[in-house]
Design a protein around this motif. Structure first.
Motif, PDB file in Angstrom:
ATOM      1  N   LEU A 183       0.799  -1.226   0.000  1.00 60.14           N
ATOM      2  CA  LEU A 183       0.000   0.000   0.000  1.00 60.14           C
ATOM      3  C   LEU A 183       0.829   1.271   0.000  1.00 60.14           C
ATOM      4  N   VAL A 184       2.139   1.119  -0.191  1.00 64.07           N
ATOM      5  CA  VAL A 184       3.001   2.298  -0.233  1.00 64.07           C
ATOM      6  C   VAL A 184       2.532   3.241  -1.357  1.00 64.07           C
ATOM      7  N   GLY A 185       2.245   4.498  -1.002  1.00 63.57           N
ATOM      8  CA  GLY A 185       1.816   5.493  -1.978  1.00 63.57           C
ATOM      9  C   GLY A 185       0.341   5.427  -2.332  1.00 63.57           C
ATOM     10  N   ARG A 186      -0.376   4.434  -1.785  1.00 62.30           N
ATOM     11  CA  ARG A 186      -1.795   4.271  -2.130  1.00 62.30           C
ATOM     12  C   ARG A 186      -2.717   4.668  -0.978  1.00 62.30           C
ATOM     13  N   ILE A 187      -2.134   4.908   0.202  1.00 63.61           N
ATOM     14  CA  ILE A 187      -2.930   5.351   1.348  1.00 63.61           C
ATOM     15  C   ILE A 187      -2.336   6.648   1.883  1.00 63.61           C
ATOM     16  N   ASN A 188      -3.200   7.416   2.601  1.00 59.37           N
ATOM     17  CA  ASN A 188      -2.743   8.715   3.070  1.00 59.37           C
ATOM     18  C   ASN A 188      -1.851   8.575   4.303  1.00 59.37           C
ATOM     19  N   ARG A 193       0.167   5.815   9.201  1.00 56.68           N
ATOM     20  CA  ARG A 193       0.531   5.830  10.617  1.00 56.68           C
ATOM     21  C   ARG A 193      -0.230   4.753  11.399  1.00 56.68           C
ATOM     22  N   PHE A 194      -1.516   4.578  11.122  1.00 59.38           N
ATOM     23  CA  PHE A 194      -2.318   3.555  11.802  1.00 59.38           C
ATOM     24  C   PHE A 194      -1.784   2.150  11.496  1.00 59.38           C
ATOM     25  N   LEU A 195      -1.425   1.928  10.229  1.00 59.96           N
ATOM     26  CA  LEU A 195      -0.900   0.620   9.842  1.00 59.96           C
ATOM     27  C   LEU A 195       0.438   0.356  10.530  1.00 59.96           C
ATOM     28  N   ASN A 196       1.262   1.397  10.626  1.00 63.86           N
ATOM     29  CA  ASN A 196       2.546   1.237  11.319  1.00 63.86           C
ATOM     30  C   ASN A 196       2.348   0.932  12.794  1.00 63.86           C
ATOM     31  N   TYR A 197       1.342   1.537  13.411  1.00 62.68           N
ATOM     32  CA  TYR A 197       1.022   1.245  14.815  1.00 62.68           C
ATOM     33  C   TYR A 197       0.717  -0.242  14.982  1.00 62.68           C
TER      34      TYR A 197
END
Length: 376
Positions: A183-188, A193-197
């Motif tokens: 999803l790199v470049g496809r999400i804001n 940040r939420f995915l990284n959490y």
């Protein structure tokens, strides 16, 4: 084996009178046995161990009149060793009638007592008799056995919990990593940040579970011990932390370390945890410097890990070794709270000790000892 002896000095009669007066008032059972196995004296407290109404009923009897044959088979070798000048102490068990118990089949009706046979010696070291001291420790022993059972249950529970949680957490982490890359470049920015959490949290939980599994395994029969070179262990820990060392510009140096008898996996974990902490808790804008020292003492090796970090407050020096305890600092750090408690358990499983000396703002030195000959 305890090496205490009671000797007659100058006036045997007065010496014995003093001894008898003391034996009459102590709350533990005491008897005086002649070399011919005859009970010459029994204090009032002895009655609780043999089912007699008073100690007077024992006087004049021989041990084989008091104990059954199977008990005498156990007692006689101890008695004979005491007649040869040895002091012998052992844990005994009796049933509710005072009879000797050789197994624990009926736990609820078994009574435990600490028994000590002490030779009574003349000035020329001739054995005049044997003093037997019996102290009931049933409550203490039962509490110890129950605690052992509870600890075994908790260890099984922790192992089961860690095993059952490990795979689901690894699955979450794996698919989180896949999503992150796809999803790199496809999400804001907020979604990223939420995915990284999620990924970071699953990684911390996975590390925690692995730490819990390791902590639970220490002291188990699965571990093997052998001769290992601590210099090799340190190099391995440095290699595993190479990126961490490079990112923090840490300088590591060490004196020549000894060869010890230990478990290599646990020693690697110990060195890696202590080195990682020394780098992690560094001062702002000060490159970490870590020095490994070594001193050989008479019966043990002393290893020191000195850093130039933030230091530890006096009131935290014991707390930091507790399970799930983390050092509170102004610096943002990650961890499971298992590191130093794991270090402590590793060192203690090798019959050593670990402690820290520190001054806030100037750094810390963690010390641990390893016996020169560690028993597996």
């Amino acid at each position: 084996m305890v090496q205490s002896k009671l000797s007659v000095k100058n006036d045997p009669f007065n010496n014995w009178k003093l001894l008898e007066a003391l034996m009459n008032v102590v709350p533990i059972g005491m008897t005086y046995i002649s070399p011919s196995l005859r009970v010459e004296y029994a204090n009032p407290a002895i009655k609780q161990y043999h089912g007699f109404n008073s100690g007077l009923e024992l006087i004049g009897k021989t041990l084989d009149q008091i104990f059954p044959p199977h008990a005498m088979d156990f007692i006689l070798p101890i008695f004979n060793a005491t007649l040869n000048g040895e002091t012998v102490s052992f844990l005994g068990r009796a049933d509710e009638k005072g009879g000797l118990v050789l197994n624990d089949d009926n736990f609820a009706k078994t009574y435990y007592f600490q028994t000590t046979y002490i030779p009574h010696l003349a000035e020329d070291d001739q054995v005049l008799g044997v003093i037997i001291i019996i102290e009931e420790i049933t409550s203490l022993k039962r509490a110890e056995l129950e605690l052992t059972e509870q600890n075994a249950y908790l260890e099984r529970f922790a192992h089961m919990l860690a095993h059952d949680l490990k795979e689901p957490v690894r699955t979450v982490k794996t698919y989180g990593d896949i999503l992150s890359s796809k999803l790199v470049g496809r999400i804001n920015q907020q979604e990223t940040r939420f995915l990284n959490y999620m990924v970071d949290s699953s990684q911390r939980l996975y590390s925690f579970i692995e730490g819990l599994r390791t902590f639970n395994a220490i002291g188990s029969d699965e571990l093997t011990y052998g001769e290992i070179n601590l210099n090799t262990i340190l190099e391995g820990a440095k290699e595993d932390l190479r990126l961490h060392i490079q990112e923090n510009y840490a300088k590591i140096d060490a004196e020549a370390l000894p060869i010890v008898r230990a478990n290599s996996v646990l020693m690697h974990q110990l060195f890696q945890n202590l080195l990682s902490n020394a780098i992690k808790y560094s001062r702002e804008e000060v490159a970490p410097q870590v020095h490994f020292s070594f001193e050989e003492q008479e019966t043990y090796y002393l290893i020191g890990i000195k850093d130039n970090g933030i230091g530890i407050r006096e009131e935290d020096k014991e707390v930091i070794f507790n399970l799930f305890s983390r050092l509170k600092t102004n610096k943002e750090t990650t961890g499971t709270g298992l590191g130093l408690s794991l270090c402590k358990k590793i060192v203690e499983s090798h019959k050593g000790k670990i402690w820290v000396e520190s001054e806030v703002g100037k750094g810390s030195t963690f010390y641990f000892t390893l016996p020169k000959y560690t028993v597996n």
